[in-house]
Design a protein around this motif. Sequence first.
Motif, PDB file in Angstrom:
ATOM      1  N   VAL A  50       0.608  -0.933  -0.123  1.00  0.00           N
ATOM      2  CA  VAL A  50      -0.019  -0.044  -0.592  1.00  0.00           C
ATOM      3  C   VAL A  50       0.595   1.310   0.385  1.00  0.00           C
ATOM      4  O   VAL A  50       1.922   1.184   0.262  1.00  0.00           O
ATOM      5  CB  VAL A  50      -1.146   0.445   1.396  1.00  0.00           C
ATOM      6  CG1 VAL A  50      -1.623   1.255   1.372  1.00  0.00           C
ATOM      7  CG2 VAL A  50      -2.032  -1.072   1.162  1.00  0.00           C
ATOM      8  N   SER A  51       0.752   2.182  -1.210  1.00  0.00           N
ATOM      9  CA  SER A  51       1.717   3.238  -1.208  1.00  0.00           C
ATOM     10  C   SER A  51       1.014   4.144  -0.965  1.00  0.00           C
ATOM     11  O   SER A  51       1.623   5.373  -0.369  1.00  0.00           O
ATOM     12  CB  SER A  51       1.830   3.577  -2.773  1.00  0.00           C
ATOM     13  OG  SER A  51       1.022   3.665  -3.254  1.00  0.00           O
ATOM     14  N   LYS A  52      -0.118   4.754  -0.671  1.00  0.00           N
ATOM     15  CA  LYS A  52      -1.560   5.726  -0.344  1.00  0.00           C
ATOM     16  C   LYS A  52      -2.966   5.104   0.128  1.00  0.00           C
ATOM     17  O   LYS A  52      -3.048   4.142  -0.336  1.00  0.00           O
ATOM     18  CB  LYS A  52      -1.631   6.800  -1.988  1.00  0.00           C
ATOM     19  CG  LYS A  52      -2.324   8.143  -1.066  1.00  0.00           C
ATOM     20  CD  LYS A  52      -2.052   8.630  -2.343  1.00  0.00           C
ATOM     21  CE  LYS A  52      -3.037  10.227  -2.702  1.00  0.00           C
ATOM     22  NZ  LYS A  52      -3.549  10.900  -3.271  1.00  0.00           N
ATOM     23  N   THR A  53      -3.200   6.330   1.457  1.00  0.00           N
ATOM     24  CA  THR A  53      -4.992   5.832   1.978  1.00  0.00           C
ATOM     25  C   THR A  53      -5.102   7.112   2.170  1.00  0.00           C
ATOM     26  O   THR A  53      -4.614   8.033   2.568  1.00  0.00           O
ATOM     27  CB  THR A  53      -4.844   5.417   2.922  1.00  0.00           C
ATOM     28  OG1 THR A  53      -4.288   5.722   3.691  1.00  0.00           O
ATOM     29  CG2 THR A  53      -4.437   3.630   2.882  1.00  0.00           C
ATOM     30  N   ASP A  54      -6.234   7.788   1.112  1.00  0.00           N
ATOM     31  CA  ASP A  54      -7.067   8.540   1.979  1.00  0.00           C
ATOM     32  C   ASP A  54      -8.008   7.973   2.600  1.00  0.00           C
ATOM     33  O   ASP A  54      -8.770   8.028   1.904  1.00  0.00           O
ATOM     34  CB  ASP A  54      -7.071   9.627   0.639  1.00  0.00           C
ATOM     35  CG  ASP A  54      -8.660  10.721   0.933  1.00  0.00           C
ATOM     36  OD1 ASP A  54      -8.320  10.884   2.103  1.00  0.00           O
ATOM     37  OD2 ASP A  54      -8.911  11.270  -0.502  1.00  0.00           O
ATOM     38  N   VAL A  55      -9.004   8.765   3.505  1.00  0.00           N
ATOM     39  CA  VAL A  55      -9.776   7.634   4.484  1.00  0.00           C
ATOM     40  C   VAL A  55     -11.287   8.815   4.228  1.00  0.00           C
ATOM     41  O   VAL A  55     -11.018  10.031   5.838  1.00  0.00           O
ATOM     42  CB  VAL A  55      -9.446   7.032   5.540  1.00  0.00           C
ATOM     43  CG1 VAL A  55     -10.982   6.103   5.854  1.00  0.00           C
ATOM     44  CG2 VAL A  55      -9.117   5.453   5.139  1.00  0.00           C
ATOM     45  N   ASN A  56     -12.034   8.948   4.252  1.00  0.00           N
ATOM     46  CA  ASN A  56     -12.914   9.575   3.665  1.00  0.00           C
ATOM     47  C   ASN A  56     -14.470   9.541   4.747  1.00  0.00           C
ATOM     48  O   ASN A  56     -15.206   8.562   4.469  1.00  0.00           O
ATOM     49  CB  ASN A  56     -13.694  10.833   2.621  1.00  0.00           C
ATOM     50  CG  ASN A  56     -14.593  11.380   3.283  1.00  0.00           C
ATOM     51  OD1 ASN A  56     -15.442  11.657   3.842  1.00  0.00           O
ATOM     52  ND2 ASN A  56     -14.362  12.395   2.257  1.00  0.00           N
ATOM     53  N   LEU A  57     -14.495  10.261   6.203  1.00  0.00           N
ATOM     54  CA  LEU A  57     -15.304  10.048   7.474  1.00  0.00           C
ATOM     55  C   LEU A  57     -17.029   9.552   6.434  1.00  0.00           C
ATOM     56  O   LEU A  57     -18.148   9.391   6.549  1.00  0.00           O
ATOM     57  CB  LEU A  57     -15.499  10.535   8.290  1.00  0.00           C
ATOM     58  CG  LEU A  57     -16.065   9.719   9.409  1.00  0.00           C
ATOM     59  CD1 LEU A  57     -16.648   8.757   9.621  1.00  0.00           C
ATOM     60  CD2 LEU A  57     -15.962  10.594  10.735  1.00  0.00           C
ATOM     61  N   VAL A  64      -7.431   3.532  -1.815  1.00  0.00           N
ATOM     62  CA  VAL A  64      -6.049   2.514  -1.282  1.00  0.00           C
ATOM     63  C   VAL A  64      -5.721   2.682  -2.797  1.00  0.00           C
ATOM     64  O   VAL A  64      -6.086   2.002  -3.709  1.00  0.00           O
ATOM     65  CB  VAL A  64      -6.520   1.921  -0.923  1.00  0.00           C
ATOM     66  CG1 VAL A  64      -5.171   1.188  -0.028  1.00  0.00           C
ATOM     67  CG2 VAL A  64      -7.573   2.077   0.466  1.00  0.00           C
ATOM     68  N   THR A  65      -4.577   3.611  -2.759  1.00  0.00           N
ATOM     69  CA  THR A  65      -3.502   3.058  -4.227  1.00  0.00           C
ATOM     70  C   THR A  65      -2.430   2.037  -3.282  1.00  0.00           C
ATOM     71  O   THR A  65      -1.725   1.733  -2.709  1.00  0.00           O
ATOM     72  CB  THR A  65      -2.647   4.133  -4.268  1.00  0.00           C
ATOM     73  OG1 THR A  65      -3.954   5.556  -4.492  1.00  0.00           O
ATOM     74  CG2 THR A  65      -2.066   4.353  -5.335  1.00  0.00           C
ATOM     75  N   PHE A  66      -2.189   0.379  -4.148  1.00  0.00           N
ATOM     76  CA  PHE A  66      -1.146  -0.546  -4.130  1.00  0.00           C
ATOM     77  C   PHE A  66      -0.850  -1.150  -4.952  1.00  0.00           C
ATOM     78  O   PHE A  66      -1.176  -0.913  -6.315  1.00  0.00           O
ATOM     79  CB  PHE A  66      -2.167  -0.978  -3.062  1.00  0.00           C
ATOM     80  CG  PHE A  66      -3.403  -1.903  -3.864  1.00  0.00           C
ATOM     81  CD1 PHE A  66      -3.081  -3.340  -4.725  1.00  0.00           C
ATOM     82  CD2 PHE A  66      -4.459  -1.207  -4.072  1.00  0.00           C
ATOM     83  CE1 PHE A  66      -4.302  -4.029  -5.054  1.00  0.00           C
ATOM     84  CE2 PHE A  66      -5.499  -2.385  -5.284  1.00  0.00           C
ATOM     85  CZ  PHE A  66      -5.127  -3.154  -5.751  1.00  0.00           C
ATOM     86  N   ASP A  67       0.622  -1.374  -5.050  1.00  0.00           N
ATOM     87  CA  ASP A  67       1.220  -2.634  -6.093  1.00  0.00           C
ATOM     88  C   ASP A  67       0.643  -3.954  -6.333  1.00  0.00           C
ATOM     89  O   ASP A  67       1.082  -4.502  -4.842  1.00  0.00           O
ATOM     90  CB  ASP A  67       2.968  -2.712  -5.613  1.00  0.00           C
ATOM     91  CG  ASP A  67       3.470  -3.462  -5.737  1.00  0.00           C
ATOM     92  OD1 ASP A  67       2.825  -4.041  -7.317  1.00  0.00           O
ATOM     93  OD2 ASP A  67       4.816  -2.940  -6.547  1.00  0.00           O
ATOM     94  N   ASP A  68      -0.291  -4.015  -7.055  1.00  0.00           N
ATOM     95  CA  ASP A  68      -0.943  -5.291  -7.262  1.00  0.00           C
ATOM     96  C   ASP A  68       0.110  -6.627  -7.349  1.00  0.00           C
ATOM     97  O   ASP A  68      -0.007  -7.104  -7.155  1.00  0.00           O
ATOM     98  CB  ASP A  68      -1.814  -5.086  -8.606  1.00  0.00           C
ATOM     99  CG  ASP A  68      -1.231  -5.481  -9.857  1.00  0.00           C
ATOM    100  OD1 ASP A  68      -0.114  -5.175  -9.269  1.00  0.00           O
ATOM    101  OD2 ASP A  68      -1.988  -6.051 -11.008  1.00  0.00           O
ATOM    102  N   ALA A  69       1.642  -6.151  -7.300  1.00  0.00           N
ATOM    103  CA  ALA A  69       2.518  -7.198  -7.794  1.00  0.00           C
ATOM    104  C   ALA A  69       2.440  -7.964  -5.785  1.00  0.00           C
ATOM    105  O   ALA A  69       3.033  -9.171  -5.266  1.00  0.00           O
ATOM    106  CB  ALA A  69       3.534  -7.541  -7.864  1.00  0.00           C
ATOM    107  N   LYS A  70       2.252  -7.218  -4.923  1.00  0.00           N
ATOM    108  CA  LYS A  70       2.796  -7.037  -3.459  1.00  0.00           C
ATOM    109  C   LYS A  70       1.193  -6.895  -2.355  1.00  0.00           C
ATOM    110  O   LYS A  70       1.750  -8.067  -1.550  1.00  0.00           O
ATOM    111  CB  LYS A  70       3.411  -6.136  -2.507  1.00  0.00           C
ATOM    112  CG  LYS A  70       4.901  -5.820  -2.956  1.00  0.00           C
ATOM    113  CD  LYS A  70       5.583  -4.998  -2.495  1.00  0.00           C
ATOM    114  CE  LYS A  70       6.963  -4.376  -3.733  1.00  0.00           C
ATOM    115  NZ  LYS A  70       7.556  -3.312  -3.021  1.00  0.00           N
TER     116      LYS A  70
END
Length: 94
Positions: A50-57, A64-70
Amino acid sequence: MKKLVALAAFTAFAAPLWAATQTVTLSVPGMNCATCPITVKKALTKVSGVSKTDVNLDNREAKVTFDDAKTNVEALMRATKDAGYPSTVVGSTK
């Protein structure tokens, strides 16, 4: 035999080249207080890849931005569920 070894070596080194950064939006309906997004964000950032998360209440969503190899979407949903906030993919019929 040499061709098999060469193919195995190529596959081992080329696999990361096929990886792509993905972004998914998760619906997290159980978030209902100011500390909920902090808990969800912490759970998601602990997932490898996971490289970035933005959580909105207000929207009760986590982008969520993530590397799909991991990692994958299932692992992200499992992380929120394990933190006490089950989630689903926005637009999913699940």
